[in-house]
Design a protein around this motif. Structure first.
Motif, short mmCIF file in Angstrom:
data_model
loop_
_atom_site.label_atom_id
_atom_site.label_comp_id
_atom_site.label_asym_id
_atom_site.label_seq_id
_atom_site.Cartn_x
_atom_site.Cartn_y
_atom_site.Cartn_z
N UNK A 129 0.83 -1.20 0.00
CA UNK A 129 0.00 0.00 0.00
C UNK A 129 0.86 1.26 0.00
N UNK A 130 2.02 1.18 0.64
CA UNK A 130 2.94 2.32 0.63
C UNK A 130 3.49 2.56 -0.77
N UNK A 138 3.39 7.12 5.73
CA UNK A 138 3.46 7.25 7.18
C UNK A 138 2.09 7.06 7.85
N UNK A 139 1.03 7.10 7.08
CA UNK A 139 -0.32 6.95 7.65
C UNK A 139 -0.71 5.48 7.86
N UNK A 147 -3.87 -6.63 12.09
CA UNK A 147 -4.70 -5.59 11.48
C UNK A 147 -3.80 -4.53 10.84
N UNK A 148 -4.22 -4.07 9.68
CA UNK A 148 -3.55 -2.95 9.01
C UNK A 148 -4.39 -1.70 9.25
N UNK A 149 -3.76 -0.65 9.72
CA UNK A 149 -4.46 0.59 10.07
C UNK A 149 -4.11 1.72 9.11
N UNK A 150 -5.07 2.61 8.95
CA UNK A 150 -4.85 3.88 8.25
C UNK A 150 -5.36 4.96 9.19
N UNK A 210 -9.14 4.75 -0.18
CA UNK A 210 -9.44 5.98 -0.94
C UNK A 210 -9.24 7.24 -0.10
N UNK A 211 -9.18 7.10 1.23
CA UNK A 211 -8.94 8.25 2.09
C UNK A 211 -7.48 8.70 2.01
N UNK A 212 -6.61 7.80 1.56
CA UNK A 212 -5.21 8.16 1.35
C UNK A 212 -4.88 8.28 -0.13
N UNK A 213 -5.64 7.56 -0.95
CA UNK A 213 -5.42 7.52 -2.40
C UNK A 213 -6.77 7.65 -3.08
#
Length: 307
Positions: A129-130, A138-139, A147-150, A210-213
């Protein structure tokens, strides 16, 4: 239930690589990284009960002494009627909003050598995802055990199941669910359902890629994650989780913060989460000293999030 297999979209169809394309473009996924597996190993179905269940049955049927090491199949479904996560939790999503898939593989390790595989999978997912959103790397973070967090909210979950194991090999199915696009109606429904519960019983609220991309889509997400998982499997086979422990600790969401371990709604332990060891156990510094907590049916919360 009969599965419906979707062929690759034809030129000029709705699958044109834009962010509003909710179906998976097989050709673009392979060009973007999923070519690390054989072409016929990538399966995309409309609906099934559970991709993990599908591949578990297939792996159990393999001749154990002749099973080839490496990835055997990747099966993605737009909708799973019996999708599940850890502790038997269901996975809820609408078609096109989440990427849900399973990867079946054979590792040259006995059952005891699989310790930390779910954590290594988490590292691979965050790495992938990075790559998709390097400016937002960094998010992304990892919450023990898988668990993977954003931005502190749950972006993805991982479920590992073992089909069989011998003295020299293990057949494993890795299930991954990633929220790609926001589903505000479902978020509101989940929030309403959890609000009456005590704080320690509430699930981590969801996030979406989608909140990051903003142009996040299933095709590109599948491509980079499958590539990262394939690379992880190739490395985990000979080296185990020891090859990933530093990366996991670098992504640790709660590093050096006070946390609470919850078991069936009750506090099990409390202390400072210092990281994980080479077998994937959580290192918890408490008043009684350092404890190594094995993965199991426990939930992790920041101490401030519980009474």
């Amino acid at each position: 239930m009969t599965d419906t297999l979707f062929p690759s979209p034809s030129p000029g169809s709705a699958s044109n690589g834009r962010g509003d394309d909710w179906r998976i473009d097989r050709d673009r996924a392979r060009a973007g990284g999923a070519s690390a597996i054989a072409a016929d190993a990538l399966e995309i179905v409309d609906e099934t009960a559970s991709t993990n269940t599908d591949l578990m049955a297939r792996m159990k049927a393999l001749p154990r002494e002749r099973a080839a090491f490496g990835v055997h199949a990747v099966r993605a479904a737009y909708r799973q009627t019996a999708g599940r996560g850890r502790q038997g939790r269901s996975w809820q999503t609408k078609p096109g909003h989440a990427l849900t898939f399973s990867l079946a593989c054979v590792l040259p390790r006995p059952l005891a050598g699989l310790a930390g595989l779910s954590l290594a999978t988490g590292v691979a997912v965050v790495d992938a995802l990075a790559r998709l959103a390097p400016g937002e790397a960094a998010r992304f973070a990892l919450k023990w055990p898988n668990d993977v967090l954003l931005d502190g909210r749950k972006l993805a979950g991982i479920l590992i199941e073992t089909a069989w194991s011998t003295a020299n090999a293990s057949a494993v199915v890795i299930g991954v669910g990633i929220n790609v696009r926001r589903d505000e109606a479902l978020e509101a429904e989940l929030e309403a359902a959890s609000s009456p519960l005590p704080a320690q019983a509430r699930a981590t609220p969801p996030a979406a890629l989608s909140q990051a991309l903003p142009d996040a889509n299933l095709t590109d997400t599948l491509a980079v994650v499958v590539k990262a998982l394939t690379e992880m499997i190739e490395r985990f086979g000979p080296q185990g989780f020891a090859a990933f422990v530093d990366r996991w600790n670098a992504y640790h969401a709660f590093a050096n913060r006070e946390v609470v371990l919850i078991d069936k709604g009750e506090e099990l332990a409390r202390g400072i989460a210092t990281g994980v060891d080479g077998s994937g156990q959580l290192l918890l510094l408490s008043d009684t000293g350092m404890q190594a907590i094995a993965t199991g049916d426990v939930s992790l919360r920041l101490a401030g999030d519980t009474p």
